[in-house]
Enzyme design. Structure first.
Site, PDB file in Angstrom:
ATOM      1  N   ASP A  70      -2.432  58.445 -11.569  1.00  0.00           N
ATOM      2  CA  ASP A  70      -2.111  59.516 -10.632  1.00  0.00           C
ATOM      3  C   ASP A  70      -3.184  59.545  -9.557  1.00  0.00           C
ATOM      4  OD1 ASP A  70      -4.020  60.348 -12.478  1.00  0.00           O
ATOM      5  OD2 ASP A  70      -2.741  61.870 -13.363  1.00  0.00           O
ATOM      6  N   GLU A 129       0.115  66.791 -10.368  1.00  0.00           N
ATOM      7  CA  GLU A 129      -0.250  68.168 -10.676  1.00  0.00           C
ATOM      8  C   GLU A 129       0.805  69.197 -10.285  1.00  0.00           C
ATOM      9  OE1 GLU A 129      -2.750  69.111 -12.355  1.00  0.00           O
ATOM     10  OE2 GLU A 129      -4.278  67.547 -12.243  1.00  0.00           O
TER      11      GLU A 129
END
EC number: 3.5.1.47
Length: 377
Positions: A70, A129
Site C-alpha cells: 500500500d 486506509e
C-alpha cells in the site's frame, strides 16, 4: 543496482498523501522504478489512477506471483520530531506504508537482476486506509491478464522485534464494517414531551440492545466486536432531539459472522424505530475491508520457508481485530499476509510511531529469498 533503502524510506516518509491523492508518491515511485527497470526488456508497467503495476514476464512461466504494497498515508499531525518528518501538514505515514513501499522497491530490484522463470507482479496500491483501493482496482479491471495466481504482502507491527515475521494458516486480520444509524423523531420543548418523539431516547435503547448481539447471537468460539464510538443528538438542555445519530464499527474474523452481525444491527434498529413510531436510516459500509484470510497451504509453505532461516524468528500468531483491505484481494486470489517486526514503542496510527529502519535490510533480504524461491517454483 544497489538501492539506498534508508534514503528511499525517508524520502517517502516526508510526502505522505491521503488515498487516491498520492500524486507525489506515485511520481517518486515511478522515477525509482524507471531507474531500476532501464534496459530490462522483460518488464511492463501500467498505472491506475495513483496506483502502479509492474509486471515481470517469466522465461518459462507456469504461474504469476504477486507482491502488494500500500502507498497512502493518514490524516495525522506527526509528532516524531525526526529530521525527515512529514512536510505535508496534517499528513503522516503513521501506519508504516513508507516501510512497505521501500521494501517492495527493494524486492523488485532483487527480482530484476535475473529474469525469473515465473511471471511476477508488483502492485503499488493506493487508498488502503480510506477507499479500499485493492477492491477499486480489481472491480475496475486494472489487473487484466496480470492478475496473480498467488498474492503476498506484509504489514509492519511495532510490538514485534526486527527479525520477527508472524502469521498463521487462517485469518490474520478481521473484516470491518462501518455502521451509521440515524433515528428520526419529532423535536419539541422539554416541558411537553408528549408532543414530541425523542430520538435520543430511541437511540439509547438501540445502543443498549445491540450489546446482546455479541453476548447472545455470536458463537463465543468465533467472537466479534460491535462498538459505537460516536453518539450525536440534540442542541441544548431544554429541547427534545428530533434526530439522533450513532456511528460505530463491526469487526469479525469471518465474513459469515460479519453478515450475521450486520443483519442483527439492522433488525434491532428497525425494531427500536418501530417501537417508538419513528423513521430510521441505516448505513452499513463494508466495501473491500473483508477478513484477511490466508490460504492454509500457501501459509504453511511460507511459514516453513521462514522457519528454516536462521535469520528469521517465525511467530505463529493469533488473529488481530484490525482491518486491512488486502482481505478483498485474498478473497479473489489465494495468498498470504504476514507481520514484519519494526520494534517501536508507539502503536500504529500513533503520531510518534517511528519504525526501526534496520527492518528494511532484513525484510528485503529474507523476503527476497522467498520470492526468488516462488519465482523458480
Amino acid at each position: 543496482m544497489t538501492l539506498d533503502l534508508i534514503k528511499i524510506r525517508r524520502d517517502l516518509h516526508q510526502i505522505p498523501e491521503i488515498g487516491l491523492e498520492e500524486f507525489k508518491t506515485q511520481a517518486y515511485l515511478l522515477e525509482r522504478i524507471a531507474e531500476m527497470t532501464e534496459g530490462k526488456d522483460f518488464v511492463e508497467q501500467r498505472t491506475w489512477r495513483t496506483g502502479i503495476l509492474v509486471f515481470l514476464h517469466g522465461s518459462a512461466p507456469e504461474k504469476t506471483i504477486g507482491w502488494r504494497t500500500d502507498i497512502d498515508g493518514l490524516p495525522i499531525v506527526e509528532e516524531t520530531g525526526l529530521d525527515f518528518k512529514s512536510i505535508h501538514e496534517g499528513r503522516m505515514h503513521a501506519c508504516g506504508h513508507d516501510i512497505h513501499m521501500t521494501t517492495a522497491l527493494g524486492l523488485l530490484d532483487q527480482m530484476l537482476q535475473v529474469q525469473p522463470k515465473n511471471n511476477m507482479l508488483f502492485l503499488f496500491q493506493p487508498a488502503e486506509e480510506n477507499e479500499a483501493g485493492g477492491m477499486l482496482m480489481y472491480e475496475d479491471g486494472a489487473f487484466g491478464d496480470w492478475l496473480p495466481d498467488e498474492f503476498y504482502g506484509l504489514h509492519v507491527r511495532p510490538d514485534f522485534k526486527v527479525g520477527d515475521i508472524a502469521t498463521n494458516t487462517n485469518t490474520l486480520f478481521a473484516g470491518t464494517c462501518e455502521v451509521l444509524v440515524t433515528f428520526k423523531g419529532k423535536g419539541g420543548h422539554a416541558a411537553f414531551p408528549h408532543e414530541a418523539n425523542d430520538a435520543l431516547v430511541a437511540a439509547s435503547y438501540f445502543i443498549t440492545q445491540v450489546q446482546t448481539i455479541v453476548s447472545r447471537n455470536v458463537d463465543p468460539i468465533q467472537g466479534g466486536v460491535v462498538t459505537f464510538g460516536s453518539f450525536h443528538a440534540g442542541t441544548t438542555n431544554n429541547v427534545i432531539a428530533e434526530t439522533a445519530e450513532v456511528y460505530g464499527t463491526i469487526r469479525t474474523l469471518t465474513q459469515e459472522m460479519s453478515l450475521l452481525i450486520q443483519k442483527r444491527v439492522r433488525q434491532i434498529a428497525e425494531g427500536v424505530a418501530a417501537s417508538f413510531g419513528m423513521e430510521v436510516d441505516i448505513m452499513l459500509k463494508q466495501g473491500g475491508y473483508l477478513p484477511v484470510e490466508n490460504n492454509p497451504a500457501l501459509a504453511k509453505e511460507l511459514m516453513a520457508f521462514f522457519d528454516a532461516s536462521p535469520m528469521v524468528n517465525l511467530i505463529d500468531c493469533l488473529p488481530a481485530m484490525t482491518g486491512e483491505d488486502f482481505g478483498y484481494l485474498l478473497s479473489k486470489v489465494p495468498g498470504v499476509m504476514f507481520w514484519l517486526g519494526i520494534d517501536t514503542p508507539y502503536a500504529l496510527h500513533h503520531p510518534k510511531m517511528s519504525p526501526n529502519e534496520e527492518a528494511l535490510a532484513f525484510a528485503v533480504s529474507e523476503i527476497g529469498k522467498f520470492l526468488k524461491y516462488k519465482a523458480e517454483d
